[in-house]
Design an enzyme around this catalytic site. Sequence first.
Site, PDB file in Angstrom:
ATOM      1  N   MET A 131       6.081 -41.610 -49.015  1.00 10.83           N
ATOM      2  CA  MET A 131       7.095 -42.379 -48.305  1.00 10.83           C
ATOM      3  C   MET A 131       6.828 -43.886 -48.316  1.00 10.83           C
ATOM      4  SD  MET A 131       9.268 -40.237 -47.760  1.00 10.83           S
ATOM      5  CE  MET A 131       9.772 -38.594 -47.309  1.00 10.83           C
ATOM      6  N   ARG A 132       6.521 -44.406 -49.505  1.00 10.91           N
ATOM      7  CA  ARG A 132       6.299 -45.849 -49.651  1.00 10.91           C
ATOM      8  C   ARG A 132       6.892 -46.327 -50.958  1.00 10.91           C
ATOM      9  NH1 ARG A 132       2.301 -47.824 -46.329  1.00 10.91           N
ATOM     10  NH2 ARG A 132       1.491 -46.100 -45.094  1.00 10.91           N
ATOM     11  N   HIS A 174      13.950 -37.311 -55.275  1.00  9.12           N
ATOM     12  CA  HIS A 174      14.710 -37.858 -54.149  1.00  9.12           C
ATOM     13  C   HIS A 174      15.801 -36.874 -53.730  1.00  9.12           C
ATOM     14  CE1 HIS A 174      16.396 -40.831 -51.491  1.00  9.12           C
ATOM     15  NE2 HIS A 174      17.584 -40.524 -51.965  1.00  9.12           N
ATOM     16  N   GLY A 177       4.265 -31.562 -48.447  1.00  8.95           N
ATOM     17  CA  GLY A 177       3.760 -31.240 -49.781  1.00  8.95           C
ATOM     18  C   GLY A 177       4.384 -30.020 -50.443  1.00  8.95           C
TER      19      GLY A 177
HETATM   20  C1  GAR Z   1      11.505 -34.027 -50.067  1.00  8.95           C
HETATM   21  O1  GAR Z   1      12.777 -33.586 -49.639  1.00  8.95           O
HETATM   22  C2  GAR Z   1      11.628 -35.235 -50.973  1.00  8.95           C
HETATM   23  O2  GAR Z   1      12.761 -35.183 -51.802  1.00  8.95           O
HETATM   24  C3  GAR Z   1      11.758 -36.333 -49.957  1.00  8.95           C
HETATM   25  O3  GAR Z   1      10.849 -36.007 -48.948  1.00  8.95           O
HETATM   26  C4  GAR Z   1      10.702 -34.592 -48.894  1.00  8.95           C
HETATM   27  C5  GAR Z   1       9.234 -34.287 -49.032  1.00  8.95           C
HETATM   28  O4  GAR Z   1       9.012 -32.920 -48.873  1.00  8.95           O
HETATM   29  N1  GAR Z   1      11.473 -37.625 -50.536  1.00  8.95           N
HETATM   30  C6  GAR Z   1      12.098 -38.737 -50.180  1.00  8.95           C
HETATM   31  O5  GAR Z   1      12.950 -38.780 -49.295  1.00  8.95           O
HETATM   32  C7  GAR Z   1      11.686 -39.966 -50.952  1.00  8.95           C
HETATM   33  N2  GAR Z   1      12.627 -41.030 -50.730  1.00  8.95           N
HETATM   34  P1  GAR Z   1       7.660 -32.259 -49.339  1.00  8.95           P
HETATM   35  O6  GAR Z   1       6.539 -33.090 -48.702  1.00  8.95           O
HETATM   36  O7  GAR Z   1       7.716 -30.875 -48.772  1.00  8.95           O
HETATM   37  O8  GAR Z   1       7.596 -32.293 -50.834  1.00  8.95           O
END
Ligand code: GAR
Length: 218
Positions: A92-93, A111, A14
């Site tokens: 993540m969905r 992303h 988050g």
């Molecule tokens: C982030 O790096 C976001 O860009 C990635 O997951 C991480 C979440 O971090 N999202 C993806 O890969 C979506 N395909 P966070 O929970 O600390 O925001």
Amino acid sequence: MPKLKLGVLASGRGSNFQSIIDAIDRKTLKAEIALLITDNPDAAAIQRATKHHVEYLAIIPKEFNSRDAFYTKVAGELQKRGVGLVLLAGFMRIVGRPLIDAFPHRIMNIHPALLPAFPGLHGQKQAVEYGAKISGCTVHFVDEGMDTGPVIIQAAVPVYHFDTEETLSERILKLEHRIYPEAVRLFSEGRIEVEGRIVRIKEQSPSDQSVVNPRVRA
Ligand code: GAR
């Protein structure tokens, strides 16, 4: 103008959710977070919500008969609270139809790669393993594909031959935390127009480099 109400969907740490909270606290973003929804009851995002007095719901996909039923529930909870923009923050969905139809061009995702390169999971690892010399992050509107919707903002970082997934992720994350609140701010000011795949940012000029290419120390 009434404040924009945000709904955030997060599955884990988050930190992007936190960057939105921080921008609101700093008053660089005029919005309020009406609800955090997580699909993971152990998500650290929940602690962030509690600390900042944001209402949260854990809605668990396996407790629903179908993917559509899950997304209908998610959409309903967001609509009930008058949410005007939905933010995926490490959710993540792949988003299902009922939610996309309820919020057309009103769902954003962040992303960790320069789309259309390296979509899906582990965008940073994909960039390192491919040998890319530049990567970065993308804020885009969400459609039914995987990371395929119209691009709103991107920011780039160098990729070094000695980078690992971890070092590159760290460099990219700093920019994620800058461009996501920036994209939300543009939306909240009514400055984003979408035509087909093309996102127009009103009153943006070529000198507005801070949005397109924020600089970070590597
Ligand atoms: C982030 O790096 C976001 O860009 C990635 O997951 C991480 C979440 O971090 N999202 C993806 O890969 C979506 N395909 P966070 O929970 O600390 O925001």
